[in-house]
Design a protein around this motif. Structure first.
Motif, mmCIF file in Angstrom:
data_model
loop_
_atom_site.group_PDB
_atom_site.id
_atom_site.type_symbol
_atom_site.label_atom_id
_atom_site.label_comp_id
_atom_site.label_asym_id
_atom_site.label_seq_id
_atom_site.Cartn_x
_atom_site.Cartn_y
_atom_site.Cartn_z
ATOM 1 N N ARG A 160 19.403 -15.659 -55.377
ATOM 2 C CA ARG A 160 20.577 -14.740 -54.984
ATOM 3 C C ARG A 160 20.318 -13.528 -55.595
ATOM 4 O O ARG A 160 20.697 -12.450 -54.481
ATOM 5 C CB ARG A 160 21.816 -15.522 -55.789
ATOM 6 N N SER A 161 20.138 -13.219 -56.613
ATOM 7 C CA SER A 161 19.887 -11.716 -57.205
ATOM 8 C C SER A 161 18.778 -11.061 -56.248
ATOM 9 O O SER A 161 18.879 -9.844 -55.957
ATOM 10 C CB SER A 161 19.193 -11.750 -58.600
ATOM 11 N N TYR A 162 17.679 -11.613 -55.830
ATOM 12 C CA TYR A 162 16.722 -11.098 -55.003
ATOM 13 C C TYR A 162 17.332 -10.956 -53.760
ATOM 14 O O TYR A 162 16.985 -9.725 -53.261
ATOM 15 C CB TYR A 162 15.609 -11.913 -54.741
ATOM 16 N N HIS A 163 18.156 -11.609 -53.095
ATOM 17 C CA HIS A 163 18.873 -11.492 -51.720
ATOM 18 C C HIS A 163 19.624 -10.193 -51.833
ATOM 19 O O HIS A 163 19.570 -9.492 -51.029
ATOM 20 C CB HIS A 163 19.502 -12.849 -51.356
ATOM 21 N N VAL A 164 20.502 -10.337 -52.934
ATOM 22 C CA VAL A 164 21.329 -9.074 -53.050
ATOM 23 C C VAL A 164 20.636 -7.661 -53.113
ATOM 24 O O VAL A 164 20.972 -6.748 -52.344
ATOM 25 C CB VAL A 164 22.476 -9.373 -54.094
ATOM 26 N N LEU A 165 19.537 -7.807 -53.847
ATOM 27 C CA LEU A 165 18.754 -6.639 -54.066
ATOM 28 C C LEU A 165 18.088 -6.229 -52.637
ATOM 29 O O LEU A 165 18.206 -5.034 -52.364
ATOM 30 C CB LEU A 165 17.871 -6.582 -55.270
ATOM 31 N N ALA A 166 17.522 -7.415 -52.150
ATOM 32 C CA ALA A 166 16.873 -6.948 -50.830
ATOM 33 C C ALA A 166 17.759 -6.359 -49.667
ATOM 34 O O ALA A 166 17.357 -5.367 -48.938
ATOM 35 C CB ALA A 166 15.925 -8.108 -50.381
ATOM 36 N N VAL A 167 18.820 -6.947 -49.523
ATOM 37 C CA VAL A 167 19.905 -6.441 -48.520
ATOM 38 C C VAL A 167 20.366 -5.084 -48.876
ATOM 39 O O VAL A 167 20.442 -4.351 -47.859
ATOM 40 C CB VAL A 167 21.122 -7.531 -48.484
ATOM 41 N N SER A 168 20.764 -4.988 -50.111
ATOM 42 C CA SER A 168 21.312 -3.578 -50.483
ATOM 43 C C SER A 168 20.417 -2.630 -50.445
ATOM 44 O O SER A 168 20.507 -1.517 -49.731
ATOM 45 C CB SER A 168 22.037 -3.590 -52.001
#
Length: 245
Positions: A82-90
């Motif tokens: 989830r943290s990776y996903h948020v970082l990647a999208v932002s």
């Protein structure tokens, strides 16, 4: 078809990338340049070029993190999915917006400034088309995975497929069933990789390392010292010596 698209074509693209750069460096060093058009127009270039180049640094960095680094490695250092996903999208959205804005300004400049348009070769047009296609399908991947068809975890399909190409056991079946935008993005990027050595993009591998060790360039002032001025003034004002008989 699966083997052709996801095994044969990538190796053709990689071979063209490596051998093409070697050939270009040995046979066309004079053409190893960006062919800058700044002399024709600089206002739009000052805005579009930094947006494109700095945005590309973020895009490439995101691809290195998401494609080359396995999911298990980021999990091992405590980064949850989830943290990776948020970082990647932002971060990816910011970098992607900068790149799209930059290439949009550069294409507008190419089209509207007559001198720049005349300096644009067919080679440049193909390169810009591939770049634009790669960027647009990349944005579609981000938007589609989060808003349209539900999140697709490319780190379980596209990433291991790409890494497998550098092993003795490529896995083309991983690309079967992935959303069409991911497949289109991969194919366009492969075409860009194959075409890269024959375009102005080779300047990415140029760095002024020689400036660190080259000798200093000594510039002499145009102003003459006072004694030199007087000497030259006397020589100029003195009458010419009559020719000897």
């Amino acid at each position: 078809m699966t083997t052709t698209l996801w095994t044969t074509l990538p190796y053709i693209a990689f071979t063209s990338f490596v051998l093409g750069h070697l050939w270009r460096y040995r046979n066309d060093q004079f053409g190893w340049t960006t062919r800058s058009s700044q002399i024709h127009e600089s206002r739009l270039l000052r805005l579009g070029s930094p947006l494109f180049h700095f945005g590309m640094l973020g895009v490439v960095g995101g691809h290195v993190l998401g494609v080359l680094i396995p999911e298990s490695w980021t999990a091992a250092v405590g980064i949850s999915e989830r943290s990776y996903h948020v970082l990647a999208v932002s971060a990816g959205s910011v970098a992607g917006a900068a790149v799209l804005a930059g290439i949009g300004i550069l294409l507008y400049r190419r089209w509207t400034v007559p001198a720049v348009r005349r300096a644009t070769t067919t080679n440049d047009k193909v390169m810009y088309a591939l770049l634009a296609g790669a960027l647009l399908t990349g944005v579609l991947n981000t938007v589609g995975s989060n808003l349209l068809w539900g999140r697709h975890n490319y780190r379980e399909t596209v990433s291991p497929w790409f890494r497998s190409l550098f092993t003795a056991h490529p896995e083309p079946d991983l690309m079967v069933g992935t959303p069409w935008t991911f497949q289109a993005h991969a194919l366009i990027v492969l075409a860009l990789i194959a075409f890269w050595p024959y375009t102005r993009l080779v300047h990415m591998f140029s760095a002024p390392v020689g400036y660190l060790v080259r000798p200093y360039v000594v510039y002499r002032s145009k102003e003459l010292a006072a004694p030199d001025k007087r000497r030259y003034a006397r020589a100029w004002d003195s009458p010419a010596t009559p020719p000897s008989r």
